[in-house]
Enzyme design. Sequence first.
Site, PDB file in Angstrom:
ATOM      1  N   PHE A   1       0.863  -1.190   0.000  1.00 33.65           N
ATOM      2  CA  PHE A   1       0.000   0.000   0.000  1.00 33.65           C
ATOM      3  C   PHE A   1       0.893   1.232   0.000  1.00 33.65           C
ATOM      4  O   PHE A   1       1.747   1.388   0.867  1.00 33.65           O
ATOM      5  CB  PHE A   1      -0.923   0.026   1.222  1.00 33.65           C
TER       6      PHE A   1
ATOM      7  N   LYS B   1       2.811  10.145   8.366  1.00 30.70           N
ATOM      8  CA  LYS B   1       2.175   9.690   9.607  1.00 30.70           C
ATOM      9  C   LYS B   1       2.709  10.402  10.850  1.00 30.70           C
ATOM     10  O   LYS B   1       2.332  11.523  11.126  1.00 30.70           O
ATOM     11  CB  LYS B   1       2.298   8.175   9.701  1.00 30.70           C
TER      12      LYS B   1
ATOM     13  N   ASP C   1       9.383   2.685   1.566  1.00 28.27           N
ATOM     14  CA  ASP C   1       8.232   3.452   2.031  1.00 28.27           C
ATOM     15  C   ASP C   1       8.081   3.186   3.524  1.00 28.27           C
ATOM     16  O   ASP C   1       7.562   2.157   3.953  1.00 28.27           O
ATOM     17  CB  ASP C   1       6.976   3.022   1.256  1.00 28.27           C
TER      18      ASP C   1
END
Length: 409
Positions: free
Chosen positions: A143, A257, A228
């Site tokens: 993702f 985040k 990532d």
Amino acid sequence: MSVGDLFERTAALDARFVMGTYARKPVMFVRGEGMRLFDDGGKVHLDFVAGIGAVNLGHSHPAVSMAVVDQISKLTHVSNLFYVEHRDELARDLVVLFGEPAKVFFSNSGAEAVEGAIKLARRWGKAHRGERCFHIVTAERSFHGRTLAALAATGQPSKQEAFQPLPDGFSHVPLNDVAALENAVTAETCAVMLEPIQGEGGVYPCDPDYLPAVRRLCDERDVLLILDEVQTGFYRTGPAFAHTAYGVLPDVMTLAKSLANGLPIGAVLARGDVADTFQPGDHGSTFGGGPLVCAAGRACLRALAAEHLGENSVAMGAYLRERLHALAAETGAVTQVRGVGLMNAVELAAPDAQQVSSRLLAKGLVVNAIGPHILRMLPPLVCEKPEIDTLLDALYETLQSPDGGGDRA
Ligand SMILES: Cc1ncc(COP(=O)(O)O)c(C=O)c1O
């Protein structure tokens, strides 16, 4: 307004005026403190979602709050056309944490950080290896975000189908299969992009020898390695970045985040020569790298290090998995426990993860279902044993009783 009215009114406004891209849980949070979230009726919940892994310091951390209040009263936004306080210091702090010479581009989210990394890799590939060198190989089940290129990079066809055609130049290989990657990397490949531990896909770590093998392959074929770390970053798995445990360094890393403990910010970090591929005008953002989020980011990084939250993540993660393994053995309701540090998931025997998470919510435990079988636990890194014990008690009760729980938490 009485208790309940605020929730009803808000849910009605949401249904009428906000696009329905999320199936929200029937709860409204109005305040947070550390691991605790307070709903509109004052009920306390323990938070094992942390804003999807974005609040590693816990809610309302005073150092971040003070940095925000101080900066917002001075200057919020002037754009990237000018120098401001905090942007360059935060970039330096990230490079120090990375441990090698590098440069940073700031975005507003994880998907935008991924977009930046994709553009940088394509720019680098075309400049170093020729016009056709723009392909990126990523992993199945990965993702990388919801914008079009990040979605094309994402290895989940179910999320992509409705939005075809997606940008060209992405292929996907099974995770932890070196031979598949060797075959997928061609003369047209500019980068391999991986999550060290797949998050949204269900918490699947790269095998210990996989990332070193990928690093060697990238070096041999002159291909960039993009990691990532949007979800794994900022001590979630123990070290500041998850790649450290694998003994590899990426050429490009994406972050977001918990970089500013819940404020919207993302970053692309690239080793110096790769970063220098970007020229003025190649990439940009109106808001990215603004003084407000960067002040928050600096305060967040200082507090994460000062409070030794990486160590707590390792210790509490081990305790959580030990208790989850015991639950699996005793109940048979859990078939697998996966995770590193405080990034964990359980695979349920029955496809009722949504129902289990709703029932946990009714008991004041916030846990996120990803897919029909998987419950994920991403608490703030300030999580302690008594909170894990409370979660496990509720999980035992929920998995052993046939039904229960109300509509509202
Ligand atoms: C590994 C990874 N990359 C990218 C993203 C996208 O980040 P955002 O939702 O901030 O756009 C996510 C979000 O969950 C993620 O886990």
